[in-house]
Design a protein around this motif. Structure first.
Motif, mmCIF file in Angstrom:
data_model
loop_
_atom_site.group_PDB
_atom_site.id
_atom_site.type_symbol
_atom_site.label_atom_id
_atom_site.label_comp_id
_atom_site.label_asym_id
_atom_site.label_seq_id
_atom_site.Cartn_x
_atom_site.Cartn_y
_atom_site.Cartn_z
ATOM 1 N N ASP A 49 18.284 5.974 -5.471
ATOM 2 C CA ASP A 49 19.023 5.148 -4.513
ATOM 3 C C ASP A 49 18.430 5.221 -3.103
ATOM 4 O O ASP A 49 18.793 4.443 -2.230
ATOM 5 C CB ASP A 49 20.503 5.537 -4.484
ATOM 6 N N LYS A 50 17.503 6.129 -2.872
ATOM 7 C CA LYS A 50 16.855 6.285 -1.563
ATOM 8 C C LYS A 50 15.437 5.717 -1.554
ATOM 9 O O LYS A 50 14.742 5.821 -0.557
ATOM 10 C CB LYS A 50 16.774 7.764 -1.181
ATOM 11 N N GLU A 51 14.987 5.164 -2.671
ATOM 12 C CA GLU A 51 13.620 4.662 -2.789
ATOM 13 C C GLU A 51 13.491 3.302 -2.115
ATOM 14 O O GLU A 51 13.621 2.268 -2.750
ATOM 15 C CB GLU A 51 13.233 4.565 -4.269
ATOM 16 N N ASP A 52 13.243 3.331 -0.811
ATOM 17 C CA ASP A 52 13.027 2.093 -0.063
ATOM 18 C C ASP A 52 11.872 2.303 0.901
ATOM 19 O O ASP A 52 11.330 3.403 1.024
ATOM 20 C CB ASP A 52 14.301 1.651 0.666
ATOM 21 N N TYR A 86 2.609 5.960 -2.629
ATOM 22 C CA TYR A 86 3.762 6.822 -2.886
ATOM 23 C C TYR A 86 3.930 7.056 -4.390
ATOM 24 O O TYR A 86 4.061 8.187 -4.842
ATOM 25 C CB TYR A 86 5.033 6.202 -2.286
ATOM 26 N N ARG A 87 3.910 5.978 -5.163
ATOM 27 C CA ARG A 87 4.116 6.099 -6.612
ATOM 28 C C ARG A 87 2.985 6.877 -7.285
ATOM 29 O O ARG A 87 3.230 7.630 -8.230
ATOM 30 C CB ARG A 87 4.298 4.731 -7.238
ATOM 31 N N LEU A 88 1.754 6.710 -6.818
ATOM 32 C CA LEU A 88 0.631 7.473 -7.368
ATOM 33 C C LEU A 88 0.818 8.960 -7.097
ATOM 34 O O LEU A 88 0.643 9.786 -8.001
ATOM 35 C CB LEU A 88 -0.694 6.986 -6.771
ATOM 36 N N MET A 96 9.995 5.856 1.899
ATOM 37 C CA MET A 96 8.653 6.084 1.350
ATOM 38 C C MET A 96 7.665 6.376 2.483
ATOM 39 O O MET A 96 6.817 7.261 2.361
ATOM 40 C CB MET A 96 8.184 4.879 0.545
ATOM 41 N N LYS A 97 7.777 5.626 3.576
ATOM 42 C CA LYS A 97 6.924 5.872 4.741
ATOM 43 C C LYS A 97 7.120 7.295 5.233
ATOM 44 O O LYS A 97 6.156 8.016 5.493
ATOM 45 C CB LYS A 97 7.269 4.907 5.886
ATOM 46 N N LYS A 143 0.830 -1.198 0.000
ATOM 47 C CA LYS A 143 0.000 0.000 0.000
ATOM 48 C C LYS A 143 0.869 1.253 0.000
ATOM 49 O O LYS A 143 0.608 2.205 -0.733
ATOM 50 C CB LYS A 143 -0.912 0.023 1.225
ATOM 51 N N ILE A 144 1.903 1.245 0.847
ATOM 52 C CA ILE A 144 2.803 2.404 0.945
ATOM 53 C C ILE A 144 3.451 2.683 -0.405
ATOM 54 O O ILE A 144 3.469 3.822 -0.869
ATOM 55 C CB ILE A 144 3.866 2.168 2.036
ATOM 56 N N GLU A 145 3.972 1.644 -1.038
ATOM 57 C CA GLU A 145 4.644 1.847 -2.325
ATOM 58 C C GLU A 145 3.664 2.321 -3.399
ATOM 59 O O GLU A 145 3.975 3.232 -4.164
ATOM 60 C CB GLU A 145 5.341 0.566 -2.778
#
Length: 87
Positions: A59-62, A44-46, A66-67, A39-41
Motif C-alpha cells: 500500500d506504500k508502493e508509489d 527499485y523493482r530490480l 520509491m524515490k 526509471k525509478i520504478e
C-alpha cells in the motif's frame, strides 16, 4: 517520511548507479526518452528482486516512496565523507 538534505542530487546519483547495476545484470539501457518515473520504478523493482533493498509495503508502493527508498539506498553506498552526505 523525513526530508533528506541533497535529496534531488542523491536521487540523480541513485539512478546513475542503478542504471550501471542493471547493465551489469544484462539489462539494456534506458532510451533517452524514458521518464525518471519509469526509471525509478524499474531500478527499485530490480533492487528489490535482487534482495538489495527491502520492499515497501504494497500500500506504500508509489513514486515518492520509491524515490525515498532509492535515496536511502544510495546514501549507504556512497563512501564516508562524500560531498552529498555532508550536512
Amino acid at each position: 517520511m523525513k526530508k533528506i538534505k541533497h535529496e534531488a542530487q542523491l536521487l540523480k546519483k541513485a539512478l546513475q548507479i542503478g542504471e550501471q547495476y542493471a547493465a551489469k545484470r544484462g539489462f539494456t539501457s534506458f532510451d533517452d526518452g524514458t521518464s525518471n518515473k519509469i526509471k525509478i520504478e524499474c531500478i527499485y523493482r530490480l533492487l528489490v528482486d535482487d534482495k538489495i533493498i527491502v520492499p515497501l509495503a504494497s500500500d506504500k508502493e508509489d513514486g515518492p516512496n520509491m524515490k525515498h527508498k532509492l535515496v536511502l539506498w544510495i546514501q549507504k553506498q556512497l563512501p564516508e565523507g562524500h560531498a552529498l552526505l555532508a550536512d
